[in-house]
Design an enzyme around this catalytic site. Structure first.
Site, short mmCIF file in Angstrom:
data_model
loop_
_atom_site.label_atom_id
_atom_site.label_comp_id
_atom_site.label_asym_id
_atom_site.label_seq_id
_atom_site.Cartn_x
_atom_site.Cartn_y
_atom_site.Cartn_z
N HIS A 107 128.93 -25.83 -22.68
CA HIS A 107 128.79 -25.30 -24.04
C HIS A 107 128.85 -23.77 -23.99
O HIS A 107 128.52 -23.15 -22.97
CB HIS A 107 127.45 -25.75 -24.64
CG HIS A 107 127.44 -27.17 -25.11
ND1 HIS A 107 126.43 -27.70 -25.90
CD2 HIS A 107 128.32 -28.18 -24.91
CE1 HIS A 107 126.70 -28.97 -26.16
NE2 HIS A 107 127.84 -29.28 -25.57
N GLU B 173 126.95 -21.54 -25.30
CA GLU B 173 125.66 -20.88 -25.01
C GLU B 173 125.35 -20.88 -23.51
O GLU B 173 124.86 -19.89 -22.96
CB GLU B 173 124.50 -21.61 -25.72
CG GLU B 173 124.61 -21.67 -27.23
CD GLU B 173 125.27 -22.96 -27.71
OE1 GLU B 173 126.33 -23.36 -27.17
OE2 GLU B 173 124.71 -23.57 -28.63
N CYS C 88 122.26 -27.14 -29.42
CA CYS C 88 121.80 -28.51 -29.17
C CYS C 88 120.55 -28.47 -28.30
O CYS C 88 120.07 -27.40 -27.91
CB CYS C 88 122.90 -29.31 -28.46
SG CYS C 88 123.10 -28.88 -26.71
N CYS D 39 121.10 -26.70 -24.82
CA CYS D 39 121.18 -25.24 -24.91
C CYS D 39 119.84 -24.63 -25.33
O CYS D 39 119.44 -23.58 -24.82
CB CYS D 39 122.28 -24.85 -25.88
SG CYS D 39 123.91 -25.35 -25.29
#
Lengths: 147, 147
Positions: free
Chosen positions: B56, B58, B86, B89
């Site tokens: 992801h 992040e 999410c 993260c």
């Protein structure tokens, strides 16, 4: 013939990884990922060495296993990890749709259950496998650090 | 003199990253990490390209920022991300002890708030910055995929 590929068998490999972490001065957590009784990823916590909070044993094994499989979903895979996963790792395991998670010692402070995390509905969980060995290694680590 | 370094200013850079993801066929989420008005990490979702659920935006920015700073804690840093993080993260951001998180669009299904995640008590959150732009990009992506 007796099946040697028990949860204990693979957790011993995760414990071996945790000992590698211990020897490097890392919080001693180790993990392996297994498919069809074959270890396809093994790793240990490297947050200090890599200066990276994301370098938990589980995260590295998830990345390595997906790389081995050539796909990002870890269906049919089992993760063995010496300590209950944290919310970050539980979140990654959620996305991976992993079939089974086996962990050793519980983490009442930062473990995913204490933090209220839900795993993927397809994921089965077994806890407490070689928990004493895993917890003892953690205790030894923190006792040594306090000295 | 007017301060140009607003939340909107840095979120535009995160949106630019999200567009890079869009162009690669990735779910369009982008992130930047800023310290003292300087961008020290920028990234976009690469889960498909890398076959890795942990890739992801992040997560990549957390790793890159820690690498830049030479330490794993992101104190004094602000993360700008186009979509609500999410649970994975959010878990990583928890460990990083980041000072501030600014996100754009909300994620009512997989966002950390819907999943019941607690961030680090030291972390401030601002939501809804350029949310319309971020949400519109996501909608465009999923409409295109359905075709």
């Amino acid at each position: 013939m007796e099946n040697i590929f028990t949860d204990d068998y693979f957790m011993r490999k995760a414990l071996q990884e945790a000992e590698f972490a211990f020897d490097k001065g890392e919080i001693p957590v180790g993990a392996v990922i297994v498919i069809d009784n074959k270890v396809i990823a093994r790793s240990h916590n490297l947050t200090e060495m890599l200066n990276d909070v994301t370098a938990h044993a589980e995260m590295q094994s998830i990345t390595a296993a997906a790389n081995f499989l050539g796909g990002k979903y870890l269906k049919q895979c089992t993760l063995y990890v010496t300590l209950e996963p944290c919310q970050m790792c539980a979140g990654a395991l959620y996305w991976s749709q992993i079939t089974k998670i086996v962990f050793g010692a519980t983490d009442d402070q930062r473990g995913y259950r204490a933090m209220g995390i839900t795993l993927h509905p397809k994921t089965a969980v077994v806890s407490g496998v070689l928990a004493t060995e895993a917890a003892e290694l953690m205790q030894r680590f923190f006792q040594q650090r306090r000295k």
